[in-house]
Design a protein around this motif. Structure first.
Motif, PDB file in Angstrom:
ATOM      1  N   LYS A 128      41.282  21.411  54.624  1.00 31.26           N
ATOM      2  CA  LYS A 128      42.487  21.775  53.895  1.00 31.26           C
ATOM      3  C   LYS A 128      42.139  22.494  52.588  1.00 31.26           C
ATOM      4  N   SER A 129      41.139  21.986  51.890  1.00 29.41           N
ATOM      5  CA  SER A 129      40.711  22.594  50.635  1.00 29.41           C
ATOM      6  C   SER A 129      40.166  23.999  50.871  1.00 29.41           C
ATOM      7  N   ILE A 130      39.342  24.141  51.895  1.00 34.34           N
ATOM      8  CA  ILE A 130      38.752  25.441  52.196  1.00 34.34           C
ATOM      9  C   ILE A 130      39.833  26.440  52.606  1.00 34.34           C
ATOM     10  N   ALA A 131      40.770  26.004  53.433  1.00 33.94           N
ATOM     11  CA  ALA A 131      41.864  26.897  53.851  1.00 33.94           C
ATOM     12  C   ALA A 131      42.704  27.324  52.646  1.00 33.94           C
ATOM     13  N   GLY A 132      42.965  26.392  51.747  1.00 31.80           N
ATOM     14  CA  GLY A 132      43.741  26.706  50.543  1.00 31.80           C
ATOM     15  C   GLY A 132      43.011  27.681  49.637  1.00 31.80           C
ATOM     16  N   ARG A 133      41.726  27.474  49.481  1.00 30.80           N
ATOM     17  CA  ARG A 133      40.932  28.378  48.644  1.00 30.80           C
ATOM     18  C   ARG A 133      40.914  29.782  49.241  1.00 30.80           C
ATOM     19  N   TYR A 134      40.747  29.849  50.567  1.00 36.77           N
ATOM     20  CA  TYR A 134      40.729  31.157  51.231  1.00 36.77           C
ATOM     21  C   TYR A 134      42.070  31.859  51.056  1.00 36.77           C
ATOM     22  N   GLN A 135      43.171  31.141  51.266  1.00 37.29           N
ATOM     23  CA  GLN A 135      44.500  31.748  51.154  1.00 37.29           C
ATOM     24  C   GLN A 135      44.779  32.223  49.731  1.00 37.29           C
ATOM     25  N   LYS A 136      44.232  31.524  48.751  1.00 36.37           N
ATOM     26  CA  LYS A 136      44.432  31.929  47.358  1.00 36.37           C
ATOM     27  C   LYS A 136      43.512  33.091  46.988  1.00 36.37           C
ATOM     28  N   ALA A 137      42.275  33.062  47.480  1.00 36.09           N
ATOM     29  CA  ALA A 137      41.273  34.044  47.068  1.00 36.09           C
ATOM     30  C   ALA A 137      41.372  35.377  47.815  1.00 36.09           C
ATOM     31  N   TYR A 138      41.793  35.343  49.076  1.00 40.24           N
ATOM     32  CA  TYR A 138      41.807  36.558  49.884  1.00 40.24           C
ATOM     33  C   TYR A 138      42.639  37.685  49.248  1.00 40.24           C
ATOM     34  N   PRO A 139      43.893  37.433  48.847  1.00 42.05           N
ATOM     35  CA  PRO A 139      44.657  38.532  48.232  1.00 42.05           C
ATOM     36  C   PRO A 139      44.014  39.044  46.939  1.00 42.05           C
ATOM     37  N   MET A 140      43.382  38.138  46.189  1.00 40.98           N
ATOM     38  CA  MET A 140      42.695  38.563  44.963  1.00 40.98           C
ATOM     39  C   MET A 140      41.540  39.501  45.303  1.00 40.98           C
ATOM     40  N   ALA A 141      40.749  39.127  46.305  1.00 41.16           N
ATOM     41  CA  ALA A 141      39.594  39.936  46.694  1.00 41.16           C
ATOM     42  C   ALA A 141      40.038  41.310  47.192  1.00 41.16           C
ATOM     43  N   VAL A 142      41.107  41.352  47.978  1.00 41.99           N
ATOM     44  CA  VAL A 142      41.625  42.633  48.478  1.00 41.99           C
ATOM     45  C   VAL A 142      42.104  43.490  47.309  1.00 41.99           C
ATOM     46  N   SER A 143      42.783  42.870  46.352  1.00 39.59           N
ATOM     47  CA  SER A 143      43.279  43.596  45.192  1.00 39.59           C
ATOM     48  C   SER A 143      42.137  44.156  44.344  1.00 39.59           C
ATOM     49  N   ILE A 144      41.133  43.324  44.106  1.00 35.59           N
ATOM     50  CA  ILE A 144      39.998  43.760  43.291  1.00 35.59           C
ATOM     51  C   ILE A 144      39.261  44.915  43.959  1.00 35.59           C
ATOM     52  N   THR A 145      38.939  44.763  45.242  1.00 30.60           N
ATOM     53  CA  THR A 145      38.181  45.814  45.930  1.00 30.60           C
ATOM     54  C   THR A 145      39.033  47.052  46.176  1.00 30.60           C
ATOM     55  N   GLY A 146      40.325  46.855  46.389  1.00 26.96           N
ATOM     56  CA  GLY A 146      41.217  47.997  46.565  1.00 26.96           C
ATOM     57  C   GLY A 146      41.331  48.824  45.291  1.00 26.96           C
ATOM     58  N   GLY A 147      41.223  48.165  44.146  1.00 24.01           N
ATOM     59  CA  GLY A 147      41.306  48.854  42.864  1.00 24.01           C
ATOM     60  C   GLY A 147      40.050  49.626  42.507  1.00 24.01           C
ATOM     61  N   LEU A 148      39.014  49.493  43.286  1.00 25.03           N
ATOM     62  CA  LEU A 148      37.763  50.197  43.005  1.00 25.03           C
ATOM     63  C   LEU A 148      37.769  51.634  43.520  1.00 25.03           C
ATOM     64  N   GLY A 149      38.792  51.990  44.286  1.00 22.29           N
ATOM     65  CA  GLY A 149      38.879  53.343  44.824  1.00 22.29           C
ATOM     66  C   GLY A 149      37.820  53.594  45.874  1.00 22.29           C
ATOM     67  N   LEU A 150      37.328  54.820  45.935  1.00 25.81           N
ATOM     68  CA  LEU A 150      36.316  55.170  46.932  1.00 25.81           C
ATOM     69  C   LEU A 150      35.021  54.401  46.735  1.00 25.81           C
ATOM     70  N   LYS A 151      34.728  54.039  45.500  1.00 28.08           N
ATOM     71  CA  LYS A 151      33.521  53.274  45.197  1.00 28.08           C
ATOM     72  C   LYS A 151      33.505  51.950  45.962  1.00 28.08           C
ATOM     73  N   GLY A 152      34.672  51.352  46.152  1.00 26.24           N
ATOM     74  CA  GLY A 152      34.742  50.057  46.818  1.00 26.24           C
ATOM     75  C   GLY A 152      35.350  50.096  48.205  1.00 26.24           C
ATOM     76  N   PHE A 153      35.440  51.275  48.799  1.00 26.99           N
ATOM     77  CA  PHE A 153      36.111  51.410  50.093  1.00 26.99           C
ATOM     78  C   PHE A 153      35.467  50.545  51.172  1.00 26.99           C
ATOM     79  N   ARG A 154      34.137  50.640  51.319  1.00 26.67           N
ATOM     80  CA  ARG A 154      33.458  49.865  52.367  1.00 26.67           C
ATOM     81  C   ARG A 154      33.535  48.365  52.068  1.00 26.67           C
ATOM     82  N   LEU A 155      33.443  48.021  50.798  1.00 31.35           N
ATOM     83  CA  LEU A 155      33.551  46.621  50.416  1.00 31.35           C
ATOM     84  C   LEU A 155      34.955  46.097  50.705  1.00 31.35           C
ATOM     85  N   ASN A 156      35.955  46.930  50.458  1.00 28.06           N
ATOM     86  CA  ASN A 156      37.332  46.546  50.761  1.00 28.06           C
ATOM     87  C   ASN A 156      37.509  46.315  52.255  1.00 28.06           C
ATOM     88  N   LEU A 157      36.911  47.151  53.075  1.00 28.16           N
ATOM     89  CA  LEU A 157      36.980  46.951  54.522  1.00 28.16           C
ATOM     90  C   LEU A 157      36.306  45.640  54.925  1.00 28.16           C
TER      91      LEU A 157
END
Length: 163
Positions: free
Chosen positions: A93-122
């Protein structure tokens, strides 16, 4: 018992050996010599990894028992290094909660990197669980910087305080 990856194991991982499927790859990555076998089994229990699966990796020579002195408890550690999770903290339950909270943050951070972070975002978008997101955390930190990474680190590694 603390296990570490062998050179043969790292080569098999790199070559995506057929006997090292996705489930076992996730478990294999967790063996860094700092986590015990029990901690890795608890962290990967949701994926169906058993002690027999790990012992098969040992018998193939891909994992070996860590030898030598343990790292002293007073060793300096960077403030944003992933902490070793105590067995009581690692539950599904803790791991699932952490993933659900962290995933959108990670997508947002890597998406904000532009082309520099494209592969990382994928790679972040392809992450299918907490363990895979944790594997990408150092790359995200390196690409985005400590300031942008700090909230993601907190979501991935700090336990929620309930009162």
């Amino acid at each position: 018992m603390h296990l570490i990856k062998t050179a043969e194991g790292q080569q098999a991982f790199k070559e995506r050996h057929a006997d090292l499927g996705q489930r076992l790859r996730s478990a294999f990555l967790l063996f860094d010599g700092n986590r015990s076998l029990l901690q890795v089994l608890e962290a990967t229990s949701a994926m169906g990894i058993s002690k027999d699966d790990i012992l098969a990796l040992v018998s193939r020579g891909w994992l070996a028992e860590k030898t030598g002195a343990a790292v002293p408890a007073a060793a300096p550690v960077s403030e944003l290094q992933p902490p070793a999770l105590a067995p009581a903290e690692v539950d599904e339950k803790s791991i699932a909660g952490r993933y659900q909270k962290a995933y959108p943050m990670a997508v947002s951070i890597t998406g904000g990197l532009g082309l520099k972070g494209f592969r990382l975002n994928l790679a972040v978008e392809a992450a299918m669980g907490y363990e895979q997101l944790v594997e990408l955390a150092p790359r995200i930190r390196s690409a985005a910087g400590d300031k942008a990474y700090a909230p993601l680190h907190k979501a991935l590694f700090e336990a929620e305080k309930t009162q």
